[in-house]
Write a protein that holds these residues in place. Structure first.
Motif, PDB file in Angstrom:
ATOM      1  N   PRO A  38      18.680 -26.360 -11.876  1.00 40.92           N
ATOM      2  CA  PRO A  38      18.451 -27.735 -12.345  1.00 40.92           C
ATOM      3  C   PRO A  38      17.343 -27.754 -13.398  1.00 40.92           C
ATOM      4  N   ARG A  39      17.406 -28.715 -14.289  1.00 44.00           N
ATOM      5  CA  ARG A  39      16.339 -28.821 -15.298  1.00 44.00           C
ATOM      6  C   ARG A  39      14.986 -29.060 -14.644  1.00 44.00           C
ATOM      7  N   ASP A  40      15.001 -29.817 -13.572  1.00 46.08           N
ATOM      8  CA  ASP A  40      13.779 -30.082 -12.809  1.00 46.08           C
ATOM      9  C   ASP A  40      13.855 -29.267 -11.523  1.00 46.08           C
ATOM     10  N   ALA A  41      12.963 -28.292 -11.380  1.00 43.01           N
ATOM     11  CA  ALA A  41      13.010 -27.394 -10.224  1.00 43.01           C
ATOM     12  C   ALA A  41      12.844 -28.142  -8.906  1.00 43.01           C
ATOM     13  N   SER A  42      12.239 -29.323  -8.939  1.00 42.01           N
ATOM     14  CA  SER A  42      12.052 -30.082  -7.695  1.00 42.01           C
ATOM     15  C   SER A  42      13.370 -30.613  -7.143  1.00 42.01           C
ATOM     16  N   HIS A  43      14.427 -30.568  -7.963  1.00 43.10           N
ATOM     17  CA  HIS A  43      15.724 -31.079  -7.517  1.00 43.10           C
ATOM     18  C   HIS A  43      16.514 -30.059  -6.698  1.00 43.10           C
ATOM     19  N   GLY A  44      16.066 -28.824  -6.677  1.00 42.81           N
ATOM     20  CA  GLY A  44      16.776 -27.825  -5.900  1.00 42.81           C
ATOM     21  C   GLY A  44      16.792 -26.482  -6.601  1.00 42.81           C
ATOM     22  N   ASP A  45      17.689 -25.613  -6.123  1.00 39.22           N
ATOM     23  CA  ASP A  45      17.772 -24.252  -6.648  1.00 39.22           C
ATOM     24  C   ASP A  45      18.924 -24.056  -7.628  1.00 39.22           C
ATOM     25  N   LEU A  46      20.036 -24.704  -7.371  1.00 39.39           N
ATOM     26  CA  LEU A  46      21.217 -24.576  -8.221  1.00 39.39           C
ATOM     27  C   LEU A  46      21.786 -25.956  -8.492  1.00 39.39           C
ATOM     28  N   ALA A  47      22.471 -26.081  -9.609  1.00 36.67           N
ATOM     29  CA  ALA A  47      23.147 -27.332  -9.946  1.00 36.67           C
ATOM     30  C   ALA A  47      24.511 -27.003 -10.533  1.00 36.67           C
ATOM     31  N   THR A  48      25.485 -27.873 -10.279  1.00 32.50           N
ATOM     32  CA  THR A  48      26.794 -27.702 -10.886  1.00 32.50           C
ATOM     33  C   THR A  48      27.279 -29.030 -11.466  1.00 32.50           C
ATOM     34  N   ASN A  49      27.967 -28.910 -12.587  1.00 33.70           N
ATOM     35  CA  ASN A  49      28.528 -30.089 -13.260  1.00 33.70           C
ATOM     36  C   ASN A  49      30.005 -30.266 -12.943  1.00 33.70           C
ATOM     37  N   ALA A  53      23.206 -36.130  -7.763  1.00 30.01           N
ATOM     38  CA  ALA A  53      22.198 -36.703  -8.651  1.00 30.01           C
ATOM     39  C   ALA A  53      22.899 -37.454  -9.778  1.00 30.01           C
ATOM     40  N   GLY A  54      22.359 -38.633 -10.107  1.00 28.11           N
ATOM     41  CA  GLY A  54      22.899 -39.393 -11.232  1.00 28.11           C
ATOM     42  C   GLY A  54      24.372 -39.720 -11.033  1.00 28.11           C
ATOM     43  N   PRO A  55      25.154 -39.610 -12.110  1.00 31.17           N
ATOM     44  CA  PRO A  55      26.559 -40.035 -12.040  1.00 31.17           C
ATOM     45  C   PRO A  55      27.473 -39.034 -11.342  1.00 31.17           C
ATOM     46  N   GLY A  56      26.967 -37.824 -11.017  1.00 30.80           N
ATOM     47  CA  GLY A  56      27.865 -36.884 -10.352  1.00 30.80           C
ATOM     48  C   GLY A  56      27.457 -35.426 -10.389  1.00 30.80           C
ATOM     49  N   PHE A  57      26.244 -35.120 -10.838  1.00 36.59           N
ATOM     50  CA  PHE A  57      25.760 -33.738 -10.749  1.00 36.59           C
ATOM     51  C   PHE A  57      25.474 -33.402  -9.288  1.00 36.59           C
TER      52      PHE A  57
END
Length: 581
Positions: free
Chosen positions: A42-53, A89-93
């Protein structure tokens, strides 16, 4: 490739499995393209370890709401044992926070793969032709060539590591007016070697001392046979010998940088084989070349300009601002005419082409890409072709411009720079900025032992690790994977960053941007040094905690793996991972 799966690749597979399940359940249409689905931090590390679109990318073609799709996908991913939490997060991340065990297993994965950690089969064995350097064979390499040489060589190594077959190619421009000038310059040095007082080298010829040995060799071989002979008797011979001598010099200069090429293609041989004429015939047959008159130059028309009918390539069909001549009025090929034939020849044995050019060739990019597109698409192929432009390097010494080299005549030689500061410093420095950005190379700063010097900073991280292991061995302490559960959050932050190396390799290779590896290494070195510095104030955070051998063995094991990732990245850049500084 090993059957060991790195963390990001594993989660890409987990997401694919979850999407497959949603297809089987009818919640997602089958066969949607997934090429743009990513797994990244994630762009912000506080949001977690991995992100997927994934939900964002697939919602529109699936004709569903991204957040609704994200909820279905999050439910699947949340069931994975390595996922501590999955949130939208947000609209669907989708942000994933992983259990610590996942990161501890990644340490073991780095250890198991070693030099192959980061290696990929993403390229699928496709062949990429990378042409770089291609300096005119009129003298030794200078620092104007250096940056493109390093970028091209590092890119070739990166592409191989990412699963491509790579052809490293150098195009010898040995058919133009500049090599005739070279031959005339060598003839003067030949006469000089015979004892003639030649005085100052005339304006317009090459004055460098590097031509003296070439003249001497010709004098020894031919005596005074060509001293007073008309130019027509010696020009071609001297051109051939001079170009061969210059290419020997260029190869030696490149070897100082650890650079090699698989193929050296001669423009003169290309023309002698009739390749430009073949390309012209093919283009005419497909209505891509016609005989026409160029527009008059913009602004004030020169007095000697006159309209001349020339064979013109229809480059405006492909986005160029005007059609381009492939022959001159005297019948000789233009640079463009020869280049399009050369690229057509390269395309016959490659799946993709990459050219590394100096930024002064920016005006040629559009037309050569148009020509290659026309030739390859007309032949029933779609050939990816990219041109990477590299800005010049300004040489400084303590902030002041460096004086020119007498031996070279007009420039600072690459050999002189490498001998002064070393191959590794030159190579790494050339990749510390994006190639299209201006660069200063200050002799004082590039050898400075400070955190502001990325070359030193990264190599120092690896040397520090090696030093720590030596000190531990002296105290009878050894690295071991048995107690990695003792590693806490601060140590695992290092693992999280190191684990990005495989995806960085694939992304850098896909974008044809080797500088991304240098940027990554700088970030990893910074994280390593930051953790090291914790131990300055807190003895319990040091790598060696003498009264806790289990924790020490775990931290040393971690340090080895961080060092391995640094070493793998440096190898892609052609830089040694030093054991001490």
């Amino acid at each position: 490739m090993s059957d060991i799966t790195t963390l990001y690749a594993a989660f890409a597979a987990h997401i694919a499995t979850a999407l497959d399940a949603l297809e089987r359940e009818g919640a997602l249409p089958a066969g949607l393209p997934r090429d743009n689905v990513t797994v990244e931090p994630p762009r912000d590390a506080s949001h977690g370890d991995l992100a997927t679109n994934a939900a964002m990318v697939l919602a529109k073609p699936a004709k569903t709401n991204p957040r609704a799709l994200a909820e279905l996908l999050t439910a699947k991913l949340g069931e994975l044992p390595d996922v501590a939490s999955a949130e939208i997060a947000g609209p669907g991340f989708i942000n994933l926070r992983l259990a610590d065990g996942a990161w501890r297993r990644e340490i073991a994965g780095i250890a198991a793969l070693g030099a192959d950690y980061g290696r990929s089969d993403a390229g699928g064995g496709s062949t990429v032709n990378v042409e770089y350097v291609s300096a005119n064979p009129t003298g030794p390499m200078h620092m104007g060539h250096c940056r493109g040489a390093v970028v091209g060589d590092a890119l070739a190594t990166l592409l191989e590591y990412a699963g491509h077959k790579v052809v490293r190619e150098y195009y010898i421009n040995d058919a133009g007016a500049q090599v005739q000038v070279l031959a005339r310059s060598v003839h003067i040095r030949y006469r000089e070697a015979l004892g003639e007082a030649v005085g100052e080298i005339p304006e317009g010829l090459y004055p460098g001392d590097y031509l003296v040995p070439v003249g001497q060799a010709l004098a020894q071989e031919f005596g005074d046979r060509y001293a007073a002979a008309p130019e027509s008797e010696w020009l071609d011979l001297f051109r051939t010998r001079a170009v061969a001598a210059m290419m020997d010099m260029i190869r030696a200069d490149l070897a100082l940088l650890g650079i090699r090429h698989d193929v050296f293609s001669s423009e003169a041989e290309l023309q002698a084989a009739g390749k430009p004429a073949e390309a012209e015939a093919w283009l005419r047959a497909h209505d891509l070349v016609y005989d026409g008159i160029l527009e008059a130059p913009k602004g004030k028309t020169p007095d000697d300009w006159e309209p001349v009918e020339l064979p013109l390539f229809r480059s405006t069909r492909f986005g160029d601002d005007q059609d381009r001549p492939i022959r001159k009025s005297d019948g000789n090929w233009t640079y463009f005419g020869a280049d399009l034939a050369y690229h057509f020849q390269k395309a016959e044995s490659a799946d993709a082409l990459v050219d590394i050019w100096g930024a002064d060739h920016a005006g040629t990019v559009k037309r050569i890409k148009a020509a290659v597109a026309a030739l390859t698409e007309g032949a029933g192929r779609t050939l990816p072709f990219e041109v990477k432009l590299v800005q010049m390097v300004q040489l400084l010494r303590d902030g002041e411009p460096v004086k020119m080299s007498k031996r070279a005549g007009t420039f600072v030689t690459l050999a002189d720079v490498v001998r002064e500061v070393g191959k590794d410093v030159v190579r790494f420095t050339m990749l510390t900025r994006k190639p299209e950005a201006q660069m200063d190379f200050d002799f004082a700063k590039v050898v400075e032992a400070s955190k502001d010097n990325p070359v030193f900073y990264v190599q120092y991280a690896h040397a520090r690790i090696a030093s720590t292991l030596r000190k531990a061995a002296e105290q009878g302490l050894a690295p071991a994977p048995d107690h990695v559960e003792r590693l806490g959050a601060e140590e695992l932050e290092l693992v999280k960053l190191a684990a990005q190396f495989p995806r960085t390799v694939e992304a850098a290779a896909a974008a044809r941007e080797p500088h991304r590896i240098a940027f990554f290494l700088n970030d990893l070195a910074a994280a390593f040094h930051a953790y090291w510095n914790l131990g300055n104030d807190r003895p319990d955070k040091r790598y060696i905690v003498v009264d806790d051998p289990e924790l020490t063995s775990a931290r040393l094991f971690l340090a080895i793996q961080i060092g391995q990732v640094l070493k793998n990245g440096l190898a892609l850049l052609g830089v040694e991972a030093v054991e001490e500084l």
